[in-house]
Write an enzyme that holds these catalytic residues in place. Structure first.
Site, PDB file in Angstrom:
ATOM      1  N   SER A 190       0.819  -1.203   0.000  1.00 34.39           N
ATOM      2  CA  SER A 190       0.000   0.000   0.000  1.00 34.39           C
ATOM      3  C   SER A 190       0.853   1.253   0.000  1.00 34.39           C
ATOM      4  O   SER A 190       2.011   1.255   0.410  1.00 34.39           O
ATOM      5  CB  SER A 190      -0.896   0.008   1.233  1.00 34.39           C
ATOM      6  OG  SER A 190      -0.089   0.118   2.387  1.00 34.39           O
ATOM      7  N   LYS A 191       0.227   2.300  -0.465  1.00 33.59           N
ATOM      8  CA  LYS A 191       0.863   3.597  -0.618  1.00 33.59           C
ATOM      9  C   LYS A 191       1.472   4.119   0.685  1.00 33.59           C
ATOM     10  O   LYS A 191       2.550   4.699   0.688  1.00 33.59           O
ATOM     11  CB  LYS A 191      -0.231   4.570  -1.066  1.00 33.59           C
ATOM     12  CG  LYS A 191       0.196   5.635  -2.024  1.00 33.59           C
ATOM     13  CD  LYS A 191      -1.062   6.368  -2.468  1.00 33.59           C
ATOM     14  CE  LYS A 191      -0.765   7.437  -3.494  1.00 33.59           C
ATOM     15  NZ  LYS A 191      -2.031   8.007  -4.008  1.00 33.59           N
TER      16      LYS A 191
END
Length: 485
Positions: free
Chosen positions: A247-248
């Site tokens: 995830s970012k």
RNA sequence: GACCCCUUCGUCUAGCUGGCCUAGGACACGGCCCUUUCAAGGCCGCGACACGGGUUCGAAUCCCGUAGGGGUCGCCA
């Protein structure tokens, strides 16, 4: 005539080009090269609320940067287009009519409020939240605002094959009456992917593992339409260092980020190929072609790898070292403002000195800044070797200065020999002299090779910087401040 | 929570048709060498078969169970 094997990757246009997209694309590409057929890039843009037209080009462009060419995509066309799902809505609508007519799907006009209430109640009773079948037999009129849902059997189970695992079986009670067509007239992924894959002749699907649980819905659709099932391969999910799905927040996931931060596409590709795939011969470094050559779907691992930026950086360093000077200079100037502003010939002289010292191309400017400024600042304390006096140090530097001043041109071998002689005459260790000189010339403790750097800088500049250093030694309170450039 | 998937060094992995495994390689880490700094390179070291049962003469490799991790459970993909 054999049926073409076609694999596809479906980049989502919502947001940045994702490293996961590249990962899936790489394996799809290798699969298609190995098996033959066409490799299709389709744009899943049916979520109109999140649709961002700009990112579509970014994704296509980034996959191009990586060197993963599609046989057919929205930009280049092909026989199975259109490749934007938003341009295929008639197909999905027709498919829904067909499903409703045969009793495999039904219209539903339940409100969001009702669905929320039902789910809340189910959660309260520790049941699995899912549609309660309210509209299943209600015959909601076609001209009302509605969605179309898949009519999942109430009992039994769905079994399907996965090329990487044992057969997977999921009970029908676990499968929700999935919405196929949204009230805005656009399809959900489930309907769109099945209809498109069939219409586009897709026979082999490599996609992320997160789809395993919804595959039975797709199987049900294929069966309802009477279409042959594709072969499925569910790829492992890339993970963050804390083991959650990549995830970012916890990892750079945008391919743009990697490009902007000095990563080479071949390094990224090589790294992605290392994830979830093992060469039987322990090979770690390979080109796209070599990867394709060694690729076999059975060799894909099913355990989920953690994306390790440190190893990527190492690999990037390996690829930076492989670059020829011309290419290196081009890449460097794309990402380093000072190098871009400087004379290209000068950068070409400097670049080889730092080539084996960089993990990222973006480190270049900081490493070589002293080449582009007139003077550097250095402090009295840094200049003075341990157990040496300032007058003594200044004297030695003066001799070094003289050696430089007396030579016609600066030559690496001659200069090094001369400087070593200076050290010896003064009863200094060469190391002490070079350290003092390094501070004088570069203003830093760590630098590219000193003698080579001096030769590139030239006589005048070296002399000027040494003079500055000698001044500092005579006036400890006033370090040289570089002039604004 | 329910269901599904997964499980070899900290990380990526080799191994997986059982014996060649006192488990190999790479990154990271520690040390040494090389060396004008830092790198690069070379050498050495640290370090894993999740656990428990089976099957077998013999299991990292096959089976079962447990534990752990991940994923899914939307009119997002």
């Amino acid at each position: 005539m054999s049926e073409p094997v076609v694999v596809r990757v479906a980049p989502s246009p919502t947001g940045d080009p994702h490293v996961g997209t590249a990962y899936v694309a790489l394996f799809n590409y290798a699969y298609r090269r190995k098996r033959g057929g066409r490799f299709i890039l389709r744009i899943d843009d049916t979520d109109r609320s999140r649709y961002d037209a700009g990112s579509e080009e970014q994704i296509l462009g980034t996959l191009g940067w990586l060197g993963i060419p599609a046989d057919e995509d929205p930009e280049h066309g092909g026989e199975a287009g259109p490749y934007r799902q938003s341009e295929r809505t008639d197909l999905y609508r027709a498919a829904c009519d067909e499903l409703i007519a045969m009793g495999a799907a039904y219209r539903c006009d339940c409100t969001k409020e009702r669905l929320d209430a039902v789910r809340a109640e189910q959660r309260k009773n520790k049941q699995q939240p899912r549609y309660d079948g309210h509209c299943r037999e209600r015959n909601v009129p076609a001209d009302s605002k509605h969605v179309v849902r898949l009519k999942v059997p109430t009992e039994g189970e769905i079994t399907f094959k996965d090329g990487l695992r044992d057969a997977i079986t999921i009970a029908c009670e676990q499968i929700d009456d999935q919405v196929l067509l949204k009230s805005d007239g656009y399809p959900t992924y489930h309907l769109a992917t099945v209809v498109d894959d069939h219409k586009m002749g897709v026979t082999d699907i490599l996609r992320a593992e997160e789809w395993i649980n919804s595959t039975p819905k797709h199987v049900l659709l294929y069966e309802a339409f009477g279409w042959p099932l594709p072969r499925y391969y569910h790829l492992p999910l890339l993970r963050n260092p804390d083991k959650s799905k990549i995830s970012k927040r916890k990892n750079p996931t945008s391919l743009l980020w990697y490009r902007e931060n000095g990563f080479l596409p071949e390094a990224l590709l090589n790294f992605l190929g290392l994830m979830g795939f093992g060469f039987s011969d322990d090979r770690e470094e390979f080109s796209l072609e070599e990867f394709v050559d060694a690729f076999a779907p059975e060799k894909i691992k099913t355990s989920q790898p953690i994306f390790d930026l440190t190893k990527l950086e190492w690999l990037n360093g390996v690829y930076i070292r492989k670059l020829d000077t011309e290419t290196l200079v081009d890449r460097l100037r794309e990402l380093n403002p000072m190098a871009a502003a400087a004379d290209r010939a000068l950068v070409a002289q400097i670049a080889p000195l730092t080539q084996e010292r960089m993990k990222r191309l973006t480190e270049f400017d900081e490493l070589t800044e002293f080449f582009y400024v007139d003077r550097v600042s250095v402090s009295y304390d840094d200049l003075l070797p341990k157990k040496r006096t300032d007058t003594n140090t200044a004297a030695v530097l003066r001799q070094a200065r003289q050696v430089i001043a007396e030579s016609d041109t600066l030559d690496v071998e001659a200069l090094e020999a001369a400087l070593r002689a200076v050290a010896e005459e003064s009863d200094w260790k060469a190391r002490e002299l070079f350290t003092a000189l390094r501070w004088s010339i570069t203003g830093k403790k760590i630098s590219p090779p000193l003698i080579e750097s001096m030769c590139i800088l030239g006589k005048a500049s070296c002399i000027e910087r040494i003079d500055d250093a000698i001044d500092v030694l005579g006036n400890p309170a006033n370090p040289i401040i570089p002039e604004a450039t």
